[in-house]
Design a protein around this motif. Structure first.
Motif, PDB file in Angstrom:
ATOM      1  N   TRP A 191      -1.705  38.181  10.459  1.00  0.00           N
ATOM      2  CA  TRP A 191      -2.824  38.006   9.536  1.00  0.00           C
ATOM      3  C   TRP A 191      -3.865  37.039  10.116  1.00  0.00           C
ATOM      4  CZ3 TRP A 191      -5.293  34.118   6.851  1.00  0.00           C
ATOM      5  CH2 TRP A 191      -6.196  34.545   5.862  1.00  0.00           C
ATOM      6  N   LYS A 194      -5.879  38.735  12.858  1.00  0.00           N
ATOM      7  CA  LYS A 194      -6.804  39.758  12.368  1.00  0.00           C
ATOM      8  C   LYS A 194      -7.972  39.153  11.574  1.00  0.00           C
ATOM      9  CE  LYS A 194      -5.717  43.907  11.571  1.00  0.00           C
ATOM     10  NZ  LYS A 194      -6.093  45.231  12.085  1.00  0.00           N
ATOM     11  N   ASN A 195      -7.788  37.931  11.097  1.00  0.00           N
ATOM     12  CA  ASN A 195      -8.798  37.357  10.201  1.00  0.00           C
ATOM     13  C   ASN A 195      -9.419  36.065  10.748  1.00  0.00           C
ATOM     14  OD1 ASN A 195      -8.706  38.979   7.486  1.00  0.00           O
ATOM     15  ND2 ASN A 195      -6.588  38.772   8.181  1.00  0.00           N
ATOM     16  N   ARG A 197     -11.762  33.244  12.001  1.00  0.00           N
ATOM     17  CA  ARG A 197     -13.115  32.887  11.567  1.00  0.00           C
ATOM     18  C   ARG A 197     -13.744  31.959  12.608  1.00  0.00           C
ATOM     19  NH1 ARG A 197     -12.526  36.369   8.718  1.00  0.00           N
ATOM     20  NH2 ARG A 197     -12.103  36.515   6.500  1.00  0.00           N
ATOM     21  N   GLU A 280     -13.362  30.117   2.411  1.00  0.00           N
ATOM     22  CA  GLU A 280     -12.774  31.176   3.219  1.00  0.00           C
ATOM     23  C   GLU A 280     -11.985  30.581   4.401  1.00  0.00           C
ATOM     24  OE1 GLU A 280     -15.389  33.747   5.480  1.00  0.00           O
ATOM     25  OE2 GLU A 280     -14.715  35.414   4.222  1.00  0.00           O
ATOM     26  N   TRP A 284      -7.849  30.321   5.416  1.00  0.00           N
ATOM     27  CA  TRP A 284      -7.293  30.678   6.735  1.00  0.00           C
ATOM     28  C   TRP A 284      -6.442  29.521   7.264  1.00  0.00           C
ATOM     29  CZ3 TRP A 284      -7.011  29.339  11.893  1.00  0.00           C
ATOM     30  CH2 TRP A 284      -6.681  30.370  12.786  1.00  0.00           C
ATOM     31  N   GLU A 335      -3.860  37.306  -0.335  1.00  0.00           N
ATOM     32  CA  GLU A 335      -4.939  37.565   0.627  1.00  0.00           C
ATOM     33  C   GLU A 335      -5.030  39.048   0.962  1.00  0.00           C
ATOM     34  OE1 GLU A 335      -7.099  35.496   1.656  1.00  0.00           O
ATOM     35  OE2 GLU A 335      -6.209  33.601   1.021  1.00  0.00           O
TER      36      GLU A 335
END
Lengths: 337, 105
Positions: A191, A194-195, A197, A280, A284, A335
């Protein structure tokens, strides 16, 4: 705290010679104690140095973890950081001197002892600290803003550490080194990859800002200890870490460290010059934080099983991993993938 | 399986626990902390023996396969189901380590 002097005999002679070297031959080391080591990297000794009817209480911090790709900074770097943040008026114990190889005490440094409470459950429960608890959230926000605003130029030497370069990759490498076969942590890694930031600034982070490393007095926040996980990174990492369930010590309804509310923390952080809050990115870093905490526990049990670094608390770390995984999965459940 | 003489393992654990509690007041500092850790470990052992395998335990091979699959993205399309499946197993582990944790304590 117990003065288990038989155990301390081996270092008391070296410590006496160390004190004489720095304070003169007329000084005497007394009241040597070793507080319980609950985990972490450094061993702590507390002692008094008496000289001409004056006494000062000091702390020796010594390295106990020597593996490659350690999540902890070398003692010399810890000492340099302590000097720099102390000079920049961050509330932290005054560093006095580093150990040298001729001191025969290993790697470490000596700093001034600071008075106050550090045991989380006492800070969260003692009636005498009611006022302190009410002030603590605001004070934490202010201290975090102060640290994150320090010029990173002075701390450039941290830039090459694994945690400063790529915090997630550093955790993945350690996870694999400790024999990573934890499906819950694999989900977190997937996760997080892939996410990812982007973050706009890279600042100095204490790296382990939470109860246990904060000295509390009747007026609240007094000092910040343990800079051994210090690195350069996204300021949101530090805000997320302080709000992990793992640091609430049973007071789960108080999202900030078991004592405060997020809104108050963020407000104080911003009012004191902290960086813009990104919910956000905080989310994370929260998932990242659980992964990191689980990997630190994996490190302790890996050491317990594979080296002479054994203890009951380290053994328990192995069985604590699932508790962190549970909190992690509960957070990840909310999420989107 | 051989039938052992009394006391059974639960009684043995209880007896060690009682002994530890009887000396708790005499200890300080790191020894006191060590004793609390020891009692915690005994409780884990007792729960683990009591909650003997019910067939749902994963083998090391299952776990390895699952880990590699997640890393390669094989479960990306079944994310919620995979998470649920892993959570179920984590809950089983938590029940042994510290069941209070499931109640948010």
């Amino acid at each position: 705290m117990v003065d288990d002097s038989a155990d301390l005999g081996e270092i008391s002679g070296s410590l006496q010679r160390l004190a004489e070297k720095h304070f003169g031959s007329s000084c005497i080391v007394k009241n040597l104690k070793r507080p319980p080591m609950l985990g972490g990297a450094n061993e702590t000794f507390i002692f008094d140095v008496e000289q001409r009817s004056k006494s000062q209480r000091l702390v020796l911090r010594r390295q106990t973890y020597f593996e490659n790709n350690s999540p902890f900074l070398a003692m010399s770097h810890q000492y340099t950081i302590l000097q720099k943040v102390f000079r920049n008026k961050v509330a932290t114990p005054e560093p006095l001197f580093e150990l040298e190889s001729t001191d025969c005490l290993g790697k470490g440094f000596v700093m001034r002892f600071v008075e106050g409470e550090t045991i989380p459950r006492k800070i969260l429960a003692n009636e005498s600290l009611d006022v302190a608890r009410r002030k603590l959230t605001e004070q934490c926000g202010r201290t975090l803003a102060q640290i994150h605003r320090l010029s990173t130029e002075e701390f450039n030497f941290l830039g090459c550490s694994a945690d400063s370069k790529d915090a997630l990759q550093a955790q993945i490498e350690r996870y694999e080194k400790y024999g990573g076969r934890q499906p819950a942590l694999e989900l977190a890694i997937r996760w997080l990859q892939k996410n990812r930031r982007e973050y706009p600034v890279k600042r100095l982070l204490h790296g382990d800002f939470r109860l246990g490393n904060i000295v509390v007095g009747h007026e609240g926040f007094k000092y910040l200890l343990d800079w051994d996980c210090c690195h350069l990174g996204d300021p949101m990492e530090e805000l997320a870490w302080l709000c992990l369930k793992s640091w609430r010590f049973g007071k789960v309804e108080k999202k900030v460290g078991g004592f405060g509310d997020r809104e108050i923390l963020y407000r104080s952080y911003l009012d004191n010059g902290g960086y813009e809050i990104s919910q956000e990115r905080i989310r994370w870093w929260k998932i990242f934080g659980y992964l990191r905490w689980a990997v630190l526990n994996m490190m302790q049990i890996h050491g317990h099983m594979n080296s002479s670094r054994k203890s009951l608390p380290f053994a328990i770390c192995g069985r604590n991993i699932c508790l962190i995984e549970y909190d992690l999965l509960m957070a990840l459940k909310g999420e989107k993938f | 399986m051989t039938q052992h003489d009394q006391p059974d393992c639960f009684e043995l654990i209880r007896t060690v626990n009682d002994f530890l509690e009887s000396i708790e007041g005499k200890l300080h500092g790191s020894d006191k902390y060590g004793l609390q850790c020891a009692k915690h470990v005994l409780n884990i052992i007792a729960r683990e023996i009591e909650g003997a395998p019910d067939g749902s335990l994963q083998t090391a091979d299952d776990i390895k396969k699952l880990c590699l699959g997640i890393r390669e993205g094989k479960y990306d399309d079944n994310w919620p189901e995979t998470l649920r499946h892993i959570l179920d197993h984590v809950v089983e582990k938590v029940k042994i380590s510290d069941p209070n944790h499931l109640r948010g304590i």
